[in-house]
Design a protein around this motif. Structure first.
Motif, mmCIF file in Angstrom:
data_model
loop_
_atom_site.group_PDB
_atom_site.id
_atom_site.type_symbol
_atom_site.label_atom_id
_atom_site.label_comp_id
_atom_site.label_asym_id
_atom_site.label_seq_id
_atom_site.Cartn_x
_atom_site.Cartn_y
_atom_site.Cartn_z
ATOM 1 N N ALA A 196 0.809 -1.229 0.000
ATOM 2 C CA ALA A 196 0.000 0.000 0.000
ATOM 3 C C ALA A 196 0.839 1.275 0.000
ATOM 4 C CB ALA A 196 -0.927 0.001 1.219
ATOM 5 N N ILE A 197 2.079 1.188 0.420
ATOM 6 C CA ILE A 197 2.906 2.393 0.546
ATOM 7 C C ILE A 197 3.126 3.080 -0.798
ATOM 8 C CG2 ILE A 197 5.293 3.140 0.957
ATOM 9 C CD1 ILE A 197 5.320 1.404 3.432
ATOM 10 N N PHE A 198 3.367 2.309 -1.848
ATOM 11 C CA PHE A 198 3.728 2.886 -3.150
ATOM 12 C C PHE A 198 2.683 3.861 -3.692
ATOM 13 C CE2 PHE A 198 3.627 2.528 -7.848
ATOM 14 C CZ PHE A 198 4.819 3.184 -8.123
ATOM 15 N N PRO A 199 1.405 3.468 -3.850
ATOM 16 C CA PRO A 199 0.446 4.425 -4.419
ATOM 17 C C PRO A 199 0.204 5.646 -3.530
ATOM 18 C CG PRO A 199 -0.681 2.440 -3.683
ATOM 19 C CD PRO A 199 0.779 2.152 -3.624
ATOM 20 N N ILE A 200 0.252 5.465 -2.202
ATOM 21 C CA ILE A 200 0.020 6.602 -1.301
ATOM 22 C C ILE A 200 1.200 7.571 -1.358
ATOM 23 C CG2 ILE A 200 -0.382 7.309 1.092
ATOM 24 C CD1 ILE A 200 -1.685 4.588 1.565
ATOM 25 N N PHE A 201 2.410 7.033 -1.287
ATOM 26 C CA PHE A 201 3.603 7.883 -1.345
ATOM 27 C C PHE A 201 3.672 8.622 -2.688
ATOM 28 C CE2 PHE A 201 7.971 8.529 -2.732
ATOM 29 C CZ PHE A 201 8.507 9.246 -1.662
ATOM 30 N N GLN A 202 3.452 7.886 -3.763
ATOM 31 C CA GLN A 202 3.547 8.483 -5.096
ATOM 32 C C GLN A 202 2.530 9.613 -5.282
ATOM 33 O OE1 GLN A 202 2.242 6.119 -8.548
ATOM 34 N NE2 GLN A 202 4.227 6.538 -9.493
ATOM 35 N N ASN A 203 1.286 9.362 -4.922
ATOM 36 C CA ASN A 203 0.249 10.378 -5.105
ATOM 37 C C ASN A 203 0.435 11.572 -4.182
ATOM 38 O OD1 ASN A 203 -0.886 8.182 -6.679
ATOM 39 N ND2 ASN A 203 -2.837 9.256 -6.542
ATOM 40 N N THR A 204 0.897 11.322 -2.970
ATOM 41 C CA THR A 204 1.146 12.436 -2.043
ATOM 42 C C THR A 204 2.248 13.339 -2.588
ATOM 43 O OG1 THR A 204 0.512 11.063 -0.152
ATOM 44 C CG2 THR A 204 1.758 13.068 0.318
ATOM 45 N N PHE A 205 3.314 12.753 -3.060
ATOM 46 C CA PHE A 205 4.422 13.544 -3.605
ATOM 47 C C PHE A 205 3.984 14.311 -4.850
ATOM 48 C CE2 PHE A 205 8.137 14.095 -6.363
ATOM 49 C CZ PHE A 205 8.969 14.806 -5.505
ATOM 50 N N VAL A 206 3.248 13.645 -5.736
ATOM 51 C CA VAL A 206 2.776 14.308 -6.954
ATOM 52 C C VAL A 206 1.824 15.450 -6.604
ATOM 53 C CG1 VAL A 206 1.357 14.016 -9.037
ATOM 54 C CG2 VAL A 206 3.092 12.318 -8.455
ATOM 55 N N GLY A 207 0.914 15.210 -5.657
ATOM 56 C CA GLY A 207 -0.045 16.242 -5.262
ATOM 57 C C GLY A 207 0.634 17.469 -4.688
ATOM 58 N N LEU A 208 1.619 17.260 -3.820
ATOM 59 C CA LEU A 208 2.329 18.388 -3.213
ATOM 60 C C LEU A 208 3.232 19.099 -4.213
ATOM 61 C CD1 LEU A 208 3.304 16.750 0.208
ATOM 62 C CD2 LEU A 208 1.553 18.494 -0.175
#
Length: 508
Positions: A92-104
């Motif tokens: 689960a870490i990959f999609p959450i980390f990726q989207n959080t970084f992209v969003g910010l």
């Protein structure tokens, strides 16, 4: 449809319990993944190279097959919820980390400059506009992670974590499509419901969202603490390999133990997985015992493979018992009567067409053979490896689930498969077990395997389990497997009926 509704009615309480376990695993795993991934993405927001490296690492972890990851975790953290949650968090870490970084990272630089001009601190910028603006993208990653978690959590049943995967595994084991459908549909509904709930979070304020998540974390922690405080009495955990036969045996163990001492709590974990899962779980004290077979001990578990072809049954048992005690500090209780040895099976029509009676006869038609073998059989010296060496026989093969290979053989997808002499499918599908004329397959007598320390501290339990010593013929075991797999009787009922009929426990 009528069969599906009947099964649903009969197993309604089990379904609610499994659904609760599935939701518990999913929610806890998602919360831990959010707690790890979101702060990590925030901390590397200004460091793109580090972010790219972490993103690649998270992506690599996600490519590890779930079964492999579970198998790697068992020796370190045992079985149950802990390895399941670790595996789910990893995915689960990959999609959450990726989207959080992209969003910010997508926030307009003019806003950042204006905030700096007004003297905003890092936390003030995050709270007032960065997280609110990035939240839709972050929640998209959370939703993706949740769907991934719910689907992958079905495999947690393989290591005793429960959940809706128990229905799917049981359905495959029993060749019962209703159970498979119930598990799959329920899992899909859980994923859809949670995906919708996460989407609703986009409409609430950040502060409300954080408070809600905090309450959820505290509630889950409190419930887990309460559950732990309730488990004051000693508990014996008995696990079994995949299939009806191990489930029948572990139910017999439970009935014998509780018949000798009704106060003893016994937890059963059927369809636990392959031999290595159970043996590692026993070594790490995650289970108390499981049914193991003498041939498997000498060919796959002890450090030195023994030449068992020239040994008789008592010699094989004594050697296995001594090796387990000296190498692992384990106790192998007295064995049952029947020999659950390997067999190569074909359809009667296929055997008649090519005049097949022994394994050696297969050499004449080796180019026509298309086998379906269990993974464990493929890699064993007393399995396909031994067949190649002793019989000089090579054939085209594909790996299959132990229960699916019989269905494939019946439907003509393969024309030969490995099996066990007590399998109900031999009778069900009118198959022929070819004679092992060179005596490759050793004798496999089953007995409870446990730590030696447990056996010494519980002589009453050992005495109860030893009532099965010398009991159960091959015909008896095949009949009991047939009742479970074909006649759809519960393993618990079949096990108890046998014990009562043999006067090993009292009937009610």
């Amino acid at each position: 449809m009528s069969t599906l509704l009947k099964t649903l009615s009969e197993r309604g309480s089990d379904l609610w319990q499994a659904t609760g376990q599935h939701i518990w695993l999913s929610v806890v795993s998602l919360l831990i993944a959010i707690i790890i991934a979101v702060p990590l993405a925030i901390s590397v927001q200004k460091h793109k190279r580090i972010a790219e490296l972490l993103n690649q690492i998270a992506g690599i972890l996600q490519t590890i097959p779930s079964l492999a990851l579970l198998g790697l975790l068992i020796p370190f953290v045992g079985i149950g919820q802990v390895p399941a949650i670790i595996a789910l968090v990893t995915y689960a870490i990959f999609p959450i980390f990726q989207n959080t970084f992209v969003g910010l990272s997508s926030i307009d630089s003019l806003l950042e400059e204006a905030a700096d001009a007004f003297g905003m601190t890092r936390w003030e910028k995050l709270r007032r506009f960065e997280l609110p603006i990035a939240m839709p993208v972050i929640l998209t990653g959370v939703r993706q992670a949740m769907v991934l978690i719910v689907g992958t959590a079905t495999l947690a049943a393989l290591i005793g974590s429960g959940g809706l995967g128990t229905f799917i595994l049981l359905g495959i084991s029993r060749n019962d499509n209703s159970l498979i459908l119930i598990g799959a549909i329920a899992s899909a509904l859980v994923a859809v419901i949670f995906s919708g709930l996460i989407q609703l979070l986009q409409r609430v304020r950040l502060r409300t969202m954080l408070i809600s998540l905090g309450v959820l974390v505290v509630g889950i922690a409190g419930f887990e603490t309460y559950q732990g405080l309730q488990k004051n009495e000693p508990n014996i955990t008995i696990a079994g390999k995949m299939g009806s036969e191990p489930e029948i045996l572990i139910n017999m163990y439970r009935d014998l133990i509780q018949n000798s001492d009704p106060k003893v709590q016994v937890t059963l974990k059927p369809d636990f997985g392959q031999t290595s899962f159970l043996f590692n779980a026993l070594k790490s004290n995650q289970i108390t015992m499981y049914p193991e077979f003498t041939g498997t001990v000498l060919q796959g578990l002890v450090k030195e493979n023994r030449p068992v072809q020239d040994m008789n049954a008592p010699q094989i048992y004594r050697t296995a018992k001594n090796d387990l005690k000296s190498q692992f500090g384990m106790n192998f209780a007295k064995p049952m009567k029947y020999n659950n040895t390997y067999a190569l099976v074909v359809k009667k029509s296929f055997a008649a067409k090519y005049h097949l009676k022994t394994i050696s006869d297969l050499r004449r038609i080796s180019n026509k053979l298309n086998a379906g073998f269990d993974l464990e059989f493929i890699d064993r010296e007393d399995g396909y490896r031994g067949i190649k060496k002793l019989y000089g026989l090579k054939m085209k093969y594909q790996s299959m689930d132990p229960d699916l290979r019989y269905e494939a053989l019946n439907k003509g997808a393969v024309n030969i498969a490995d099996g066990y002499s007590t399998d109900s499918q031999i009778r069900q599908y009118h198959l022929v077990a070819l004679r092992d004329n060179k005596q490759l397959f050793p004798i496999y007598q089953g007995a409870p395997l446990m730590k030696d320390s447990f056996a010494k501290n519980n002589p009453k339990i050992i005495k109860a389990l030893n009532k099965l010593a010398g009991k159960i013929s091959e015909k008896d075991m095949q009949q009991m497997n047939y009742e479970v797999n074909v006649q759809k009787r519960s393993a618990a009922t079949v096990a108890k009926n046998y014990l009562v009929s043999q006067h090993l426990i009292g009937g009610k």
